[in-house]
Design an enzyme around this catalytic site. Structure first.
Site, mmCIF file in Angstrom:
data_model
loop_
_atom_site.group_PDB
_atom_site.id
_atom_site.type_symbol
_atom_site.label_atom_id
_atom_site.label_comp_id
_atom_site.label_asym_id
_atom_site.label_seq_id
_atom_site.Cartn_x
_atom_site.Cartn_y
_atom_site.Cartn_z
ATOM 1 N N GLY A 91 -26.201 1.613 0.346
ATOM 2 C CA GLY A 91 -25.202 2.272 -0.490
ATOM 3 C C GLY A 91 -25.366 1.896 -1.942
ATOM 4 O O GLY A 91 -24.962 0.818 -2.361
ATOM 5 N N VAL A 92 -25.989 2.773 -2.716
ATOM 6 C CA VAL A 92 -26.260 2.448 -4.121
ATOM 7 C C VAL A 92 -25.344 3.278 -5.024
ATOM 8 O O VAL A 92 -25.775 4.089 -5.827
ATOM 9 C CB VAL A 92 -27.752 2.640 -4.483
ATOM 10 C CG1 VAL A 92 -28.584 1.547 -3.844
ATOM 11 C CG2 VAL A 92 -28.274 4.016 -4.054
ATOM 12 N N GLY A 93 -24.050 3.015 -4.873
ATOM 13 C CA GLY A 93 -23.048 3.679 -5.686
ATOM 14 C C GLY A 93 -22.619 2.817 -6.845
ATOM 15 O O GLY A 93 -23.396 2.016 -7.383
ATOM 16 N N ALA A 94 -21.349 2.936 -7.208
ATOM 17 C CA ALA A 94 -20.835 2.276 -8.407
ATOM 18 C C ALA A 94 -20.852 0.755 -8.313
ATOM 19 O O ALA A 94 -20.910 0.073 -9.339
ATOM 20 C CB ALA A 94 -19.412 2.748 -8.679
ATOM 21 N N VAL A 95 -20.823 0.212 -7.100
ATOM 22 C CA VAL A 95 -20.890 -1.248 -6.915
ATOM 23 C C VAL A 95 -22.284 -1.683 -6.482
ATOM 24 O O VAL A 95 -22.820 -2.673 -6.972
ATOM 25 C CB VAL A 95 -19.841 -1.720 -5.894
ATOM 26 C CG1 VAL A 95 -19.946 -3.233 -5.686
ATOM 27 C CG2 VAL A 95 -18.437 -1.356 -6.357
ATOM 28 N N LYS B 270 0.862 -1.187 0.000
ATOM 29 C CA LYS B 270 0.000 0.000 0.000
ATOM 30 C C LYS B 270 0.893 1.229 0.000
ATOM 31 O O LYS B 270 2.052 1.183 0.426
ATOM 32 C CB LYS B 270 -0.891 0.009 1.250
ATOM 33 C CG LYS B 270 -2.220 0.704 1.052
ATOM 34 C CD LYS B 270 -3.208 -0.144 0.270
ATOM 35 C CE LYS B 270 -4.553 0.547 0.175
ATOM 36 N NZ LYS B 270 -5.552 -0.283 -0.522
#
Length: 353
Positions: free
Chosen positions: A178-182, A79
């Site tokens: 959570g209705v984001g990109a995923v 990281k």
């Protein structure tokens, strides 16, 4: 540019970089390269101190080792973090960061993470070849979100099979927070497979609009975890399973794409005691890292190979659940044990070679 190696027990390499000309102050941690070069994202945050940044980069790099080991990516864990306000980004800062990454000679390969986007990585790419996750046009694998979503759905099959004896979504109720990109492609995929989908989001208007467009049930984000559902799928913020919420959960399983779903590891044991099956987040949400990892495999990126490996998340979770049953331990601990076994097997194979 001043690069200093730090002594951090249990890590192959932790290095600090100061570049006064660009204002760069950054750290790279390489936790373990037993399985291959260390791949992990770059993030930029206004850490309060260097100690806080070092703690974060170490914690995240170790997590990537375990995530990659369970996912069979053929990669190790690393990281990088940049100390600073993301509002102060400059191309020169990322050119310097690229030189820092390059100084490790391929031992660490970087990618997107918090507050770092494609445009930033394009600048990093100008001074190092050790960058993944760029666009298809630039030889990368493109947006990782659909691949992460696919992996969660494949993992959800293993969850349903473990809890209900069948991997069918038909008639199952799933709450996606959570209705984001995923979260969005997950919701539409699982509905197509026969599930009843409830959605919520901290952005209530976005959740309501998405629900109306696709025929989902919209529920308020506040106290969403109290809904009685078959599977609760956190797909946004982490630490949603904590001392406040754990006693209020009315689900049979938890399986989502969010990172760090458990506030503390002990909450995994508490879920086990409550009879709630937990799909460890770093196992089920590995689709993105698997996809990106194919970029650095011999022959370069191949979507068919990526999808085959992403679908293997089902098998990885089945193995985690089996270990948890046989050893009477929580699934979070079982996932770590699976990763450690795979790392140890690789070490022994290297010694015998």
């Amino acid at each position: 540019m001043d690069i200093t190696e730090l002594t951090e027990p249990g890590y192959e390499k932790v290095v600090r970089c100061v570049d006064r000309a660009t204002g760069l102050l950054a750290f790279i941690a390489v936790h373990d390269t037993t399985l291959g070069p260390a791949l992990g994202g770059m993030r930029m945050l206004p850490y309060a101190s260097e100690d806080e940044a070092i703690f974060d980069v170490k914690r995240l790099s170790r997590g990537m080792t375990y995530k990659s080991a369970v996912a069979n990516t053929g990669l190790g864990g690393g990281k990088s973090v940049i100390m600073g306000d993301p509002a102060g980004k400059t191309p020169e800062l990322f050119h310097a960061m690229g030189r820092f990454v390059d100084s490790l000679g391929g031992k660490y390969i970087t990618a997107e993470d918090m507050n770092i986007g494609i445009a930033d990585l394009q600048q990093v790419k100008k001074t190092t070849q050790y960058v993944t996750g760029l666009s298809r046009e630039e030889g990368g694998s493109g947006n990782p979100s659909p691949y992460t979503a696919r992996g969660v759905v494949m993992g959800m099959r293993a969850v349903l099979e473990e809890v209900f004896g069948s991997d069918s979504f038909e008639g199952r109720t799933i709450l996606i927070q959570g209705v984001g990109a995923v979260g969005q492609p997950m919701a539409t995929d699982m509905k197509a497979r026969g599930a009843k989908i409830l959605v919520c989001d901290i952005d209530e208007k976005r959740a309501a609009r998405f629900a109306e467009e696709h025929g989902f049930q919209h529920v308020p984000d506040l106290d969403h975890h109290k809904h009685e559902v078959d599977v609760y799928a956190p797909c946004a913020r982490g630490a949603g399973v904590n001392d406040r919420t754990i006693g209020e959960l009315r689900c049979k399983a938890i399986a989502g794409c969010a990172n760090n779903i458990l506030l503390e590891p002990r909450h995994g044991d508490e879920l086990k005691a409550k009879g709630i099956l937990y799909a460890p987040d770093y196992v089920i949400n590995a689709g993105g890292i698997i996809n990106v990892g194919i970029e650095v495999s011999p022959g370069g990126y191949n979507e068919a190979v990526a999808i085959e490996r992403i679908d293997g998340i089902y098998d990885n979770l089945k193995e985690v659940f089996q270990i948890a049953r046989e050893e009477n331990i929580g699934t979070e601990v079982a996932a770590d044990r699976l990763a450690e076994r795979r790392l140890e097997a690789a070490r022994q194979a290297k010694q015998e070679a």
